[in-house]
Design an enzyme around this catalytic site. Structure first.
Site, short mmCIF file in Angstrom:
data_model
loop_
_atom_site.label_atom_id
_atom_site.label_comp_id
_atom_site.label_asym_id
_atom_site.label_seq_id
_atom_site.Cartn_x
_atom_site.Cartn_y
_atom_site.Cartn_z
CD GLU A 1 -13.72 -14.11 -6.72
OE1 GLU A 1 -12.87 -13.81 -7.59
OE2 GLU A 1 -14.54 -15.03 -6.87
CB ALA B 1 -3.71 -13.84 -6.08
CG LEU C 1 -4.12 -4.60 5.31
CD1 LEU C 1 -3.09 -5.42 6.07
CD2 LEU C 1 -5.32 -5.45 4.93
CB ALA D 1 -0.93 -0.02 1.21
CB ILE E 1 -0.02 -7.86 6.35
CG1 ILE E 1 -0.39 -7.15 7.65
CG2 ILE E 1 -0.88 -9.11 6.15
CD1 ILE E 1 -0.24 -7.99 8.88
CE LYS F 1 -6.30 -14.71 -9.75
NZ LYS F 1 -6.58 -13.91 -8.55
CB SER G 1 9.67 1.00 11.62
OG SER G 1 10.52 0.23 12.45
#
Length: 494
Positions: free
Chosen positions: A338, A47, A329, A12, A42, A75, A36
């Protein structure tokens, strides 16, 4: 708005840095990213969906650039295993399903064909689905007006390597990275806007506009500005995830796999250098130890140690508050069934670039418009994910019995009823998933409309069946001409 500060790295943060530098970069504007290494990221979003190519075009990045930098594979869609019933599987492809005939959408003709005894499946009318099943990939070009369009594709990539690629790109455009942990936030006394980030070592990083990419913590948007959070657990009960890697697959499949388990589902994402695996589950129905054992057994490595993640599905009530916009997030989370995580960052950035404050001030009307659009988009994605759990014949575990019987949002209930009764899909504003997506998933999970549009019955059934047969033959021939996925990848990264 000459000093833009981004809090947090990862996908992000560095997507934001690259985009802002490319679109809003100017000699008198500074862009600073604070992160940091001690906090880490995460690493979600391995995908993706085809819209990511639009983001890459804005940056001037090619598919070869992405493949070489991120260990990526192509993909073509997602294979769903055991979602309808144990032993069943279906494919949700990118791209169109069939082609419109006689001014009527393909789905209506397929429903008539099926009602008349036809046995062809939806996947037979998708070049992406057929290529995925055959392990093939290539940039298909149309050869006639009736031929299928080029393949719609996305990527599986290493999210950490993707962020590193974008960091190099952004720093090349002048973005400055500051290493540090935020200890406090300084606000303007009069306006209440965020003025600076106070780091643990005493430094201040001042700014006029802030992007909060600090993950679930939402350090600015929630911790400082109390934007609020809408909890969607009543419709999406999964609240835990485990992630672990395994060796690379051979050959490399050009699709993601999502396998429904006793109290959630398992993902498989094939990269060139490894395979990403994970188990999303609800801890009301299975404990973490049992879920970890299930995942490690499934990947054939009982001694593996998965990384654990807790989450609450939902979104911030306001993604833009004062001079702070939350991305990734920090803005919201819907499980990656999805592959929407990266897209939601990209889409938010696109809207922000359009609405970015003029004349050094934040307009309340602009903020309200942005928040309304983001909220609607999150809710449309939520409904699509909920449909995977609601529309199922599974009743073999308490988890699946709960999902089948749960109430769903009114917006989804109305959409499901309209489709089941008449096969009608009405596109709504900010729909990420279009008719082909909904039809692939709902029909794949056993919801077949009771009727088709009467106009689809005008042509004699034998003539319709012949048209559909030609359509299938064209797709089959196009796919047969493609190289296998591994061969095409090797050409790209050579």
């Amino acid at each position: 708005m000459q000093r833009i500060v981004i809090l947090g790295g990862g996908a992000a943060g560095w997507m934001a840095a690259a985009c802002v530098a490319r679109v809003l970069g100017a000699p008198d504007r500074t862009i600073t990213l604070v992160e940091s290494a001690a906090i880490g990221t995460i690493g979600v979003g391995e995908a993706t969906i085809p819209m990511i190519e639009s983001f890459h075009r804005i940056l001037g990045l090619s598919a070869v650039d992405v493949l070489r930098a991120t260990g990526a594979t192509f993909k073509l869609g997602i294979e769903f295993v055991d979602w309808t019933r144990l032993g069943d599987r279906y494919f949700h492809p990118f791209g169109a399903l069939g082609a419109d005939l006689n001014g009527i959408g393909f789905v209506q003709h397929w429903l008539r064909h099926r009602g008349g005894g036809g046995t062809s499946a939806l996947r037979d009318y998708s070049a992406e689905a057929q290529a995925a099943a055959a392990g093939r990939f290539g940039m298909v070009q149309p050869t006639s007006p009736d031929a299928a369009p080029p393949l719609q594709f996305a990527y599986h990539f290493d999210a950490t390597l993707y962020a590193a690629m974008l960091r190099r790109y952004a720093e090349g455009l002048g973005v400055v990275r500051v290493e540090g942990v935020v200890d406090a936030v300084r606000r303007e006394a009069e306006s209440g806007d965020v003025a600076a980030l106070r780091l643990a070592d005493g430094r201040d990083v001042a700014g006029d506009f802030f992007l909060d990419c600090s993950g679930f913590a939402g350090v600015l948007i929630e911790g400082e500005l109390a934007a609020g959070y809408d909890d969607w657990s009543e419709w999406l009960p999964c609240n835990r995830a485990l992630a672990v890697t395994s060796p690379a697959l051979s050959p490399l499949p050009p699709f993601t796999r999502a396998t429904a388990l006793e109290a959630g589902w398992q993902w498989r994402i094939p990269l060139r250098h490894r395979t990403g695996n994970g188990h999303v589950f609800c801890d009301t129905f299975v404990d973490e130890d049992a879920a970890a054992t299930r995942l490690c057994t499934a990947i054939g490595d009982p001694d593996a140690t998965p990384r654990a993640l807790r989450f609450t599905t939902g979104r911030r009530r306001r993604a833009w508050v004062r001079n702070v916009v939350a991305l990734g997030l920090a803005s919201g989370f819907v499980e990656p069934l999805e592959s929407t995580s990266i897209f939601m960052i990209q889409s938010a950035l696109a809207k922000l670039m359009t609405l970015f404050p003029r004349e050094g001030r934040v307009s309340a009307r602009v903020v309200d418009q942005y928040n309304a659009m983001i909220a609607t988009e999150w809710e449309r994605v939520r409904d699509f994910i909920v449909a995977h759990y609601k529309v199922t014949a599974r009743d073999d575990t308490p988890f699946w019995r709960h999902c089948r019987s749960m109430a769903v949002p009114k917006s989804l209930a109305e959409r499901l009823a309209l489709f089941e009764e008449d096969g009608v899909f009405v596109e709504q504003p900010h729909d990420l998933f279009k008719e082909a997506n909904w039809v692939a998933v709902l029909a794949g999970q056993g919801m077949i409309p009771r009727r088709h549009h009467p106009v689809a019955a005008i042509a004699p059934l034998p003539a319709l069946d012949a048209q559909l047969a030609r359509m299938r033959a064209t797709i089959k021939a196009q796919v047969a001409a493609l190289p296998d996925h591994d061969t095409y990848l090797a050409r790209c990264v050579a």
